[in-house]
Each structure stands twice: as structure tokens, then as C-alpha cells.
Design a protein around this motif. Sequence first.
Motif, PDB file in Angstrom:
ATOM      1  N   THR A 167       0.817  -1.380   0.152  1.00  0.00           N
ATOM      2  CA  THR A 167      -0.156  -0.444  -0.222  1.00  0.00           C
ATOM      3  C   THR A 167       1.083   1.240   0.140  1.00  0.00           C
ATOM      4  OG1 THR A 167      -1.677  -1.521   0.841  1.00  0.00           O
ATOM      5  CG2 THR A 167      -1.836   1.328   1.319  1.00  0.00           C
ATOM      6  N   THR A 168       1.980   1.500   1.103  1.00  0.00           N
ATOM      7  CA  THR A 168       2.571   2.186   1.120  1.00  0.00           C
ATOM      8  C   THR A 168       3.592   3.069  -0.090  1.00  0.00           C
ATOM      9  OG1 THR A 168       3.339   2.316   3.418  1.00  0.00           O
ATOM     10  CG2 THR A 168       4.109   3.448   2.491  1.00  0.00           C
ATOM     11  N   THR A 219       2.494   2.061  -3.427  1.00  0.00           N
ATOM     12  CA  THR A 219       2.352   2.677  -4.105  1.00  0.00           C
ATOM     13  C   THR A 219       1.348   3.760  -4.110  1.00  0.00           C
ATOM     14  OG1 THR A 219       0.955   0.523  -4.774  1.00  0.00           O
ATOM     15  CG2 THR A 219      -0.627   2.277  -5.690  1.00  0.00           C
ATOM     16  N   ILE A 220       1.271   4.136  -2.669  1.00  0.00           N
ATOM     17  CA  ILE A 220       0.494   5.549  -2.868  1.00  0.00           C
ATOM     18  C   ILE A 220       1.939   6.419  -3.031  1.00  0.00           C
ATOM     19  CG2 ILE A 220      -1.632   4.524  -1.355  1.00  0.00           C
ATOM     20  CD1 ILE A 220      -0.162   5.344   1.501  1.00  0.00           C
ATOM     21  N   THR A 221       2.423   6.077  -2.558  1.00  0.00           N
ATOM     22  CA  THR A 221       3.698   7.120  -2.549  1.00  0.00           C
ATOM     23  C   THR A 221       4.543   7.196  -4.021  1.00  0.00           C
ATOM     24  OG1 THR A 221       5.138   5.554  -1.500  1.00  0.00           O
ATOM     25  CG2 THR A 221       4.516   7.315  -0.081  1.00  0.00           C
ATOM     26  N   SER A 222       4.332   6.343  -4.494  1.00  0.00           N
ATOM     27  CA  SER A 222       5.298   6.401  -5.891  1.00  0.00           C
ATOM     28  C   SER A 222       4.728   7.304  -6.867  1.00  0.00           C
ATOM     29  CB  SER A 222       5.089   4.581  -6.270  1.00  0.00           C
ATOM     30  OG  SER A 222       3.873   4.394  -7.516  1.00  0.00           O
ATOM     31  N   ASN A 223       5.607   7.605  -7.764  1.00  0.00           N
ATOM     32  CA  ASN A 223       4.918   8.934  -8.588  1.00  0.00           C
ATOM     33  C   ASN A 223       5.744   8.305 -10.734  1.00  0.00           C
ATOM     34  OD1 ASN A 223       7.789   9.164  -8.610  1.00  0.00           O
ATOM     35  ND2 ASN A 223       7.400  11.355  -9.070  1.00  0.00           N
ATOM     36  N   ALA A 275      -6.230   6.124  -4.441  1.00  0.00           N
ATOM     37  CA  ALA A 275      -4.477   6.389  -4.747  1.00  0.00           C
ATOM     38  C   ALA A 275      -4.303   7.169  -6.138  1.00  0.00           C
ATOM     39  CB  ALA A 275      -3.779   6.538  -4.060  1.00  0.00           C
TER      40      ALA A 275
END
Length: 346
Positions: free
Chosen positions: A17-18, A20-24, A140
Motif C-alpha cells: 500500500t505504501t 503504491t500511494i507514494t510512487s510517481n 490513490a
Amino acid sequence: MNPQAKLMFALSLLLGTTITITSNHWIMAWAGLEINTLSILPLIAKSHHPRAIEAATKYFMTQATASALVLFSSMTNAWHTGQWDITQMTHTTSCLILTSAIAMKLGMVPFHFWCPEVLQGSPIITGLILSTIMKLPPIALLYMTSHSLNPTLLTLMAIMSAALGGWMGLNQTQIRKILAFSSISHLGWMAIIIPFSPKLTMLNFYLYVLMTSAIFLTMNTVKVLKLSTLMTSWTKAPALNTMLLLTLLSLAGLPPLTGFLPKWLIIQELTKQNMAPTAIIISLLSLLGLFFYLRLAYCATITLPPHTTNHMKQWHTYKPTSTLIAISIVMSIMLLPISPMIPTIL
């Protein structure tokens, strides 16, 4: 299941989860989604019951297809634009494929077919994870690409989700299936507003997670899986069942409870966008969901069953309710007064 294995799968879920939601970058986001899927599968199938194995298989096949479509849409976009950045999704066909992939990940209509079956075959706590944490990475991705998505397609899928989520939930007797259709219906409300106000979608998602967590944790405490056992559970924890009544009404979106807040703000925003007919349609469709929430609430607290049931009334236990359930229930029914603060947050 071995506690060490359970801990490893829980940490992998948080890691996926972390990521995916922090990647660009699309490849990192895809890797996070894959880690998430592989981490939840043993938690779904841990009982070794045929229904659990079937649920895990269905979940794996749909999520693998959705992940492949996410990868395909990002590669097509990179081929045409030279960009792997998530926020630079500008190719029209890629955006349409991505919308379909995320709808499949979330369980929106017309890709909803796996959601009720998987939740029904999972244990209650795994069902809670599937309904809350597992929906965060796709939401996200929707949030990050919201400016590129097709509003007409999202509106159509949202109205179908609200309609089918309410309609299919009417005749259910299994509580996990009712909560699955409730999830589909709420996704409709989130999807309809994301092209116009992505932050409002996130607010709706957070409040939905709060209310759903309260209901799942309460069901886990009183050990209830279907309506016939819910009718006799009031003797086990009367105060908790009374709070369950209010939480269910909050999830239905009745004022003056917390669940009314996102619906109110979404209808207001749709009206500002000259989409009053759409707001009226989705509001009327939410009445379908209100019926089965009221049915659940009626079975939980208001009255004794009008007919004899095969279930014995349960012993009243003096086991204290966990702090987590208490906090989530209080927040699920008492957050409407914060609504004047919302414009400053959004």
C-alpha cells in the motif's frame, strides 16, 4: 495460521500500500499493487474451506487481470508520450483502459462480480481489510490521475454502481454480502465526484473506511455472520448493538450522523457543476441502500424476531468492548459538526 506468517503478510500489505500511494512511476505503483494482492491471498484462503479457496482464486484472477491492464495502459501512454509519470496520463485510450482497470480493482460496476463472492468466502477481519486497506491504492491512483479521466464514463459507472449496489443488496441475508454491495454503492458516490473534486472523494473514502471498520469490528465481537443470528445477538452485548444501529444509519447517510456529511458535500458540488439531474438520480438510488441498512438495524436492536428462529439466544458477556471499536463508533456517528471546517481543508 502461524502468527509469524500472519505478521509477515500484514507487513507486506502495509508495504505494498505504501509503495503504491507514494510512487510517481507506473512500474513502482504496479509493483505495490502486486505485493498487495499476493499478501492478501493467504489471509483469504487460511481456513482451507472450499468457499475460501474459491474466493481466493476469484480474487487472484480478477486482480491479476486488473494489474495487467494497469501495466498495459501505462506502457501505451509511455509509448505515445514518453512519460512514465503517473500524473502525466494524457493519452485518451490509455486513460479509458486505466479507468476500467481501477474499476476492476475496486469492484465497481460492471466489474463488480468478484466482490460479494470474495467477501462472503473470507473471514470477517480479512473482509474488513478487503473493504478498506485494499481499496486505498486504487483510490490513490484515481486521485493522482483524476484530471485526465473521462468524466462521462466515470459518471455512468458511478450511477450504475449506486443502482446495482442498492438493488442487489435488498434480498441478501448474509451480512458480508450486504456490506459488499454497500461498498459497491459507496464507490459510486466516490467515482461520480472525482473529476470535479478529488479531495472530496478522499474525504468520502476516509469516512466510509471509518464506518465500515466500526461495523466489521462489531460483527467480529458478537460473532455474527447472517441476519438470523443477528436477531438473537442483542442479548450478548446490548449497548454495542445499540451503537451498531446508529453506525448502520450513519453508513446509510442519514442526518445528523457522520455518513450524511460526504453525501451532502457531493450533492452540493454536483449542483455547482450544473449536474443537478445526476445528483437527484444518485440520491434517489441511495434510498435502495437505506432499505437494507434499516433491515440490518431492525434485526440488530429494535425488536424481537416476529417468528421463531433456530438459534438460541446468546449469553450476555461482560467482556469489555475494545477501545478501537469505541473510538470508531463514536467517530462514525458524531463527526457532522466538523462540516464547517471542511471548506478550509478542501
